[in-house]
Design a protein around this motif. Structure first.
Motif, mmCIF file in Angstrom:
data_model
loop_
_atom_site.group_PDB
_atom_site.id
_atom_site.type_symbol
_atom_site.label_atom_id
_atom_site.label_comp_id
_atom_site.label_asym_id
_atom_site.label_seq_id
_atom_site.Cartn_x
_atom_site.Cartn_y
_atom_site.Cartn_z
ATOM 1 N N SER A 47 -4.849 7.528 -4.351
ATOM 2 C CA SER A 47 -4.068 6.284 -3.873
ATOM 3 C C SER A 47 -4.888 4.852 -4.186
ATOM 4 N N GLY A 48 -4.008 3.890 -4.352
ATOM 5 C CA GLY A 48 -4.488 2.523 -4.192
ATOM 6 C C GLY A 48 -4.826 2.138 -2.850
ATOM 7 N N GLY A 49 -5.063 0.814 -2.581
ATOM 8 C CA GLY A 49 -5.356 0.480 -1.371
ATOM 9 C C GLY A 49 -6.739 -0.058 -0.800
ATOM 10 N N SER A 50 -6.777 -0.385 0.366
ATOM 11 C CA SER A 50 -7.906 -1.138 0.876
ATOM 12 C C SER A 50 -8.770 0.038 1.497
ATOM 13 N N ASP B 12 0.473 6.515 -7.879
ATOM 14 C CA ASP B 12 1.438 5.263 -8.540
ATOM 15 C C ASP B 12 0.556 4.495 -9.122
ATOM 16 N N ARG C 291 0.581 0.080 -10.976
ATOM 17 C CA ARG C 291 1.314 -1.127 -11.498
ATOM 18 C C ARG C 291 1.371 -1.114 -13.056
ATOM 19 N N ASN D 262 -4.505 0.236 -9.995
ATOM 20 C CA ASN D 262 -5.251 1.425 -9.312
ATOM 21 C C ASN D 262 -6.306 2.043 -9.956
ATOM 22 N N GLY E 41 -0.760 5.759 1.354
ATOM 23 C CA GLY E 41 -0.743 4.540 1.982
ATOM 24 C C GLY E 41 0.639 4.339 2.642
ATOM 25 N N LEU E 42 0.643 3.427 3.410
ATOM 26 C CA LEU E 42 2.108 2.748 3.952
ATOM 27 C C LEU E 42 2.173 1.254 3.947
ATOM 28 N N GLY E 43 2.828 0.830 3.077
ATOM 29 C CA GLY E 43 3.271 -0.663 3.040
ATOM 30 C C GLY E 43 4.070 -1.121 4.241
ATOM 31 N N HIS F 150 7.110 1.155 2.209
ATOM 32 C CA HIS F 150 6.833 1.950 1.047
ATOM 33 C C HIS F 150 5.593 2.694 0.934
ATOM 34 N N THR F 151 5.598 3.765 0.074
ATOM 35 C CA THR F 151 4.608 4.802 -0.087
ATOM 36 C C THR F 151 4.395 4.897 -1.449
ATOM 37 N N ALA F 152 3.164 5.436 -1.967
ATOM 38 C CA ALA F 152 3.051 5.430 -3.381
ATOM 39 C C ALA F 152 3.930 4.020 -3.857
ATOM 40 N N SER F 153 4.724 4.349 -4.905
ATOM 41 C CA SER F 153 5.615 3.320 -5.154
ATOM 42 C C SER F 153 6.882 3.593 -5.070
ATOM 43 N N ARG G 58 6.541 -0.374 -11.594
ATOM 44 C CA ARG G 58 5.691 0.565 -11.184
ATOM 45 C C ARG G 58 5.809 1.722 -12.027
ATOM 46 N N LYS H 170 -0.129 -2.110 10.605
ATOM 47 C CA LYS H 170 0.531 -1.133 9.921
ATOM 48 C C LYS H 170 1.649 -0.291 11.075
HETATM 49 O O1 LIG Z 1 -1.337 -0.265 -3.269
HETATM 50 C C1 LIG Z 1 -1.072 0.996 -4.018
HETATM 51 O O2 LIG Z 1 -1.589 1.392 -4.989
HETATM 52 C C2 LIG Z 1 0.089 1.936 -3.316
HETATM 53 O O3 LIG Z 1 1.201 1.387 -4.216
HETATM 54 C C3 LIG Z 1 0.593 1.444 -1.884
HETATM 55 O O4 LIG Z 1 1.692 2.457 -1.638
HETATM 56 C C4 LIG Z 1 -0.252 1.503 -0.913
HETATM 57 O O5 LIG Z 1 -0.898 2.912 -0.421
HETATM 58 C C5 LIG Z 1 0.240 0.753 0.446
HETATM 59 O O6 LIG Z 1 0.625 -0.434 -0.109
HETATM 60 C C6 LIG Z 1 -0.653 0.716 1.401
HETATM 61 O O7 LIG Z 1 -1.609 -0.353 0.868
HETATM 62 P P1 LIG Z 1 -3.068 -0.724 1.831
HETATM 63 O O8 LIG Z 1 -3.676 0.548 2.331
HETATM 64 O O9 LIG Z 1 -4.075 -1.553 1.021
HETATM 65 O O10 LIG Z 1 -2.654 -1.347 3.080
#
Ligand SMILES: O=C(O)[C@H](O)[C@@H](O)[C@H](O)[C@H](O)COP(=O)(O)O
Length: 249
Positions: free
Chosen positions: A49-52, A81, A83, A93, A154-156, A160-163, A190, A213
């Motif tokens: 997964s992407g994300g911080s 997922d 972009r 990612n 992750g969870l936006g 949203h999760t993944a895309s 995406r 979150k």
């Molecule tokens: O960013 C991505 O690649 C994913 O598409 C996205 O689903 C991500 O997991 C969430 O947006 C949470 O992102 P954070 O963990 O950075 O808050």
């Protein structure tokens, strides 16, 4: 190790609350390495997964503590997922995973599967599914024979999760493993794994850090149907790795 004894969907999955984002990344590095090392009857198949918070995980896996222990050669690295931007783009990612982890370890190039991001997105999704089918050894998902060992998510803040973004047709996809998604509330077209592909897994692990979150998590945990993450299921075990802030503690 987290307790993985219960739960197949987001509402009943196991919640593991850790002090902070660093603890989540450290916990995940240890657990993931254990899972990968335990896989003896085939490749360990991972959806990144992407994300911080994952970024920190990737740094830890590439550090001296894990670099020589993680079974890189027996792991197939897929993406949950992406972009639809060139690989060199900061929003990619793949770019993040490459920069933070893959560039620092010895992994056979054939084991790394970035989502294609040029040409026609629908065709790119089909190409990626074909790549998954090759590793899976077939084009029909079979219960009891999961596609992925671990799917990281992750969870936006919009759920949203993944895309898998709110209101998008991809949420109704029942057959394809990979699809396009054009969010109406976030930039970039995406590519994303679909619900059925994510379901075909031994473990789904969400990583959530920060008070930002809390609200989205509470909705998903309550089963709010408008939140795409509410519909995530797995034939295996589902775990929420969260810090205290995300859990509201
Ligand atoms: O960013 C991505 O690649 C994913 O598409 C996205 O689903 C991500 O997991 C969430 O947006 C949470 O992102 P954070 O963990 O950075 O808050």
């Amino acid at each position: 190790m987290h307790d993985m004894s219960t739960g197949h969907d987001v509402k009943t999955g196991t919640m593991v609350v850790l002090p902070d984002a660093e603890a989540i990344a450290q916990h995940m590095a240890k657990w993931l390495t254990g899972q990968a090392l335990a896989k003896k009857d085939g490749p360990f198949v991972l959806a990144l997964s992407g994300g911080s918070t994952p970024r920190r995980l990737y740094q830890i896996l590439a550090s001296a503590e894990y670099r020589d222990r993680f079974p890189w050669a027996n792991t197939q690295f897929f993406f949950g997922d992406e972009r639809f931007v060139p690989e060199a783009d900061a929003a990619s990612n793949y770019n993040m995973v490459e920069t933070e982890m893959l560039a620092h370890v010895t992994v056979p190039p054939a084991n790394v599967h970035p989502m294609p991001t040029s040409g026609d997105p629908t065709q790119a999704a089909a190409t990626y599914q074909a790549e998954l089918e090759k590793v899976y050894g077939g084009n029909v998902l079979q219960p009891g024979r999961p596609l992925f060992d671990v799917v990281m998510l992750g969870l936006g803040d919009n759920g949203h999760t993944a895309s898998l973004f709110p209101r998008q047709p991809v949420l109704r996809e029942k057959k394809l493993w990979v699809s396009t998604c054009v969010p109406d509330d976030a930039p970039h077209t995406r590519l994303t794994l679909t619900y059925p592909a994510i379901h075909s897994s031994r473990h789904v692990v969400f990583m959530l850090a920060g008070a930002g979150k809390r609200e989205a998590f509470a909705k998903v945990r309550a089963g709010d149907p408008a939140e795409p993450a509410s519909h995530i299921t797995t034939e295996g075990e589902l775990v929420w790795l969260m810090d205290k802030a995300a859990a509201g503690q």
